[in-house]
Design a protein around this motif. Structure first.
Motif, PDB file in Angstrom:
ATOM      1  N   PHE A  22       0.743  -1.082  -0.094  1.00  0.00           N
ATOM      2  CA  PHE A  22       0.147   0.006  -0.128  1.00  0.00           C
ATOM      3  C   PHE A  22       0.968   1.240   0.033  1.00  0.00           C
ATOM      4  O   PHE A  22       0.396   2.156  -0.771  1.00  0.00           O
ATOM      5  CB  PHE A  22      -0.968  -0.080   0.990  1.00  0.00           C
ATOM      6  CG  PHE A  22      -2.066   0.796   1.116  1.00  0.00           C
ATOM      7  CD1 PHE A  22      -2.963   0.908  -0.157  1.00  0.00           C
ATOM      8  CD2 PHE A  22      -2.240   1.934   1.962  1.00  0.00           C
ATOM      9  CE1 PHE A  22      -3.872   2.032  -0.229  1.00  0.00           C
ATOM     10  CE2 PHE A  22      -3.242   2.737   1.829  1.00  0.00           C
ATOM     11  CZ  PHE A  22      -4.069   2.938   0.699  1.00  0.00           C
ATOM     12  N   PRO A  23       2.034   1.341   0.976  1.00  0.00           N
ATOM     13  CA  PRO A  23       2.654   2.614   0.873  1.00  0.00           C
ATOM     14  C   PRO A  23       3.548   2.832  -0.562  1.00  0.00           C
ATOM     15  O   PRO A  23       3.485   3.898  -0.892  1.00  0.00           O
ATOM     16  CB  PRO A  23       3.608   2.376   2.047  1.00  0.00           C
ATOM     17  CG  PRO A  23       3.516   1.185   2.632  1.00  0.00           C
ATOM     18  CD  PRO A  23       2.117   0.668   2.018  1.00  0.00           C
ATOM     19  N   PHE A  24       3.773   1.626  -1.175  1.00  0.00           N
ATOM     20  CA  PHE A  24       4.602   1.767  -2.324  1.00  0.00           C
ATOM     21  C   PHE A  24       3.789   2.115  -3.494  1.00  0.00           C
ATOM     22  O   PHE A  24       3.980   2.921  -4.410  1.00  0.00           O
ATOM     23  CB  PHE A  24       5.012   0.121  -2.745  1.00  0.00           C
ATOM     24  CG  PHE A  24       5.725   0.042  -4.031  1.00  0.00           C
ATOM     25  CD1 PHE A  24       7.068   0.521  -4.172  1.00  0.00           C
ATOM     26  CD2 PHE A  24       5.256  -0.413  -5.035  1.00  0.00           C
ATOM     27  CE1 PHE A  24       7.755   0.619  -5.540  1.00  0.00           C
ATOM     28  CE2 PHE A  24       5.840  -0.457  -6.521  1.00  0.00           C
ATOM     29  CZ  PHE A  24       6.894   0.179  -6.490  1.00  0.00           C
ATOM     30  N   ARG A  29      -2.079   8.240  -0.039  1.00  0.00           N
ATOM     31  CA  ARG A  29      -3.060   8.010   0.755  1.00  0.00           C
ATOM     32  C   ARG A  29      -2.861   7.223   1.787  1.00  0.00           C
ATOM     33  O   ARG A  29      -3.482   7.133   2.848  1.00  0.00           O
ATOM     34  CB  ARG A  29      -4.144   6.926  -0.374  1.00  0.00           C
ATOM     35  CG  ARG A  29      -4.634   7.687  -1.666  1.00  0.00           C
ATOM     36  CD  ARG A  29      -5.498   6.693  -2.437  1.00  0.00           C
ATOM     37  NE  ARG A  29      -6.730   6.811  -1.607  1.00  0.00           N
ATOM     38  CZ  ARG A  29      -7.892   6.226  -2.180  1.00  0.00           C
ATOM     39  NH1 ARG A  29      -7.668   5.024  -2.885  1.00  0.00           N
ATOM     40  NH2 ARG A  29      -8.796   6.111  -1.493  1.00  0.00           N
ATOM     41  N   TRP A  30      -1.777   6.542   1.881  1.00  0.00           N
ATOM     42  CA  TRP A  30      -1.264   5.681   3.226  1.00  0.00           C
ATOM     43  C   TRP A  30      -0.847   6.623   4.001  1.00  0.00           C
ATOM     44  O   TRP A  30      -1.293   6.405   5.138  1.00  0.00           O
ATOM     45  CB  TRP A  30       0.006   5.062   2.560  1.00  0.00           C
ATOM     46  CG  TRP A  30       0.678   4.176   3.881  1.00  0.00           C
ATOM     47  CD1 TRP A  30       0.273   3.097   4.085  1.00  0.00           C
ATOM     48  CD2 TRP A  30       1.645   4.273   4.608  1.00  0.00           C
ATOM     49  NE1 TRP A  30       1.031   2.591   5.178  1.00  0.00           N
ATOM     50  CE2 TRP A  30       1.995   3.307   5.464  1.00  0.00           C
ATOM     51  CE3 TRP A  30       2.586   5.510   4.547  1.00  0.00           C
ATOM     52  CZ2 TRP A  30       3.012   3.505   6.450  1.00  0.00           C
ATOM     53  CZ3 TRP A  30       3.677   5.722   5.454  1.00  0.00           C
ATOM     54  CH2 TRP A  30       3.813   4.570   6.408  1.00  0.00           C
ATOM     55  N   ARG A  31      -0.281   7.886   3.501  1.00  0.00           N
ATOM     56  CA  ARG A  31       0.053   8.844   4.705  1.00  0.00           C
ATOM     57  C   ARG A  31      -1.100   9.376   5.317  1.00  0.00           C
ATOM     58  O   ARG A  31      -1.270   9.914   6.656  1.00  0.00           O
ATOM     59  CB  ARG A  31       1.068  10.077   4.006  1.00  0.00           C
ATOM     60  CG  ARG A  31       1.345  10.960   5.308  1.00  0.00           C
ATOM     61  CD  ARG A  31       2.162  12.046   4.503  1.00  0.00           C
ATOM     62  NE  ARG A  31       3.645  11.490   3.760  1.00  0.00           N
ATOM     63  CZ  ARG A  31       3.714  11.556   2.577  1.00  0.00           C
ATOM     64  NH1 ARG A  31       2.725  11.860   1.825  1.00  0.00           N
ATOM     65  NH2 ARG A  31       4.855  11.137   2.385  1.00  0.00           N
ATOM     66  N   LEU A  35      -2.297   9.573   9.143  1.00  0.00           N
ATOM     67  CA  LEU A  35      -2.485  10.521  10.067  1.00  0.00           C
ATOM     68  C   LEU A  35      -4.121  10.572  10.582  1.00  0.00           C
ATOM     69  O   LEU A  35      -4.257  10.961  11.707  1.00  0.00           O
ATOM     70  CB  LEU A  35      -2.512  11.967   9.149  1.00  0.00           C
ATOM     71  CG  LEU A  35      -1.084  12.098   8.732  1.00  0.00           C
ATOM     72  CD1 LEU A  35      -1.148  13.063   7.692  1.00  0.00           C
ATOM     73  CD2 LEU A  35      -0.106  12.421   9.948  1.00  0.00           C
ATOM     74  N   MET A  36      -5.143   9.947   9.972  1.00  0.00           N
ATOM     75  CA  MET A  36      -6.338   9.520  10.479  1.00  0.00           C
ATOM     76  C   MET A  36      -6.418   8.633  11.921  1.00  0.00           C
ATOM     77  O   MET A  36      -7.165   8.949  12.687  1.00  0.00           O
ATOM     78  CB  MET A  36      -7.258   8.966   9.497  1.00  0.00           C
ATOM     79  CG  MET A  36      -7.669   9.877   8.236  1.00  0.00           C
ATOM     80  SD  MET A  36      -8.559   9.294   7.070  1.00  0.00           S
ATOM     81  CE  MET A  36      -9.796   8.398   7.783  1.00  0.00           C
ATOM     82  N   LEU A  37      -5.376   7.671  11.702  1.00  0.00           N
ATOM     83  CA  LEU A  37      -5.233   6.835  12.939  1.00  0.00           C
ATOM     84  C   LEU A  37      -4.983   7.538  14.186  1.00  0.00           C
ATOM     85  O   LEU A  37      -5.409   6.918  15.364  1.00  0.00           O
ATOM     86  CB  LEU A  37      -4.371   5.728  12.800  1.00  0.00           C
ATOM     87  CG  LEU A  37      -4.580   4.629  11.605  1.00  0.00           C
ATOM     88  CD1 LEU A  37      -3.358   3.778  11.372  1.00  0.00           C
ATOM     89  CD2 LEU A  37      -5.729   3.893  12.086  1.00  0.00           C
ATOM     90  N   LYS A  38      -4.220   8.583  14.118  1.00  0.00           N
ATOM     91  CA  LYS A  38      -3.961   9.264  15.424  1.00  0.00           C
ATOM     92  C   LYS A  38      -5.080   9.962  16.126  1.00  0.00           C
ATOM     93  O   LYS A  38      -5.028  10.064  17.403  1.00  0.00           O
ATOM     94  CB  LYS A  38      -2.938  10.384  15.060  1.00  0.00           C
ATOM     95  CG  LYS A  38      -3.418  11.846  14.386  1.00  0.00           C
ATOM     96  CD  LYS A  38      -2.409  12.533  14.388  1.00  0.00           C
ATOM     97  CE  LYS A  38      -2.937  13.793  13.479  1.00  0.00           C
ATOM     98  NZ  LYS A  38      -3.896  14.714  14.124  1.00  0.00           N
TER      99      LYS A  38
END
Length: 64
Positions: A22-24, A29-31, A35-38
């Motif tokens: 996913f980050p690759f 979108r991964w970032r 950030l939403m997880l915080k």
């Protein structure tokens, strides 16, 4: 036994490959997701982790 250790290492390697996809593929979108997880409560994250483990266990039982 050696076979069990080898299977564990293979499974761990597959997890790393899947987690890295996913980050690759979509780093922006991964970032955003990270950030939403915080803002999510720890108990909700724990519940999500528990659900993932239960689904993974159920899928292993079905496959085997």
């Amino acid at each position: 036994s050696r076979n069990m250790l080898q299977n564990f290492v293979i499974a761990f390697c597959l997890v790393l490959i899947i987690e890295g996809m996913f980050p690759f593929i979509a780093p922006g979108r991964w970032r955003t997701l990270i950030l939403m997880l915080k803002d999510i409560d720890d108990n909700q994250i724990r519940l999500f982790g528990l659900l993932l483990m239960l689904v993974g266990t159920a899928l292993l039982l079905v496959v085997n």
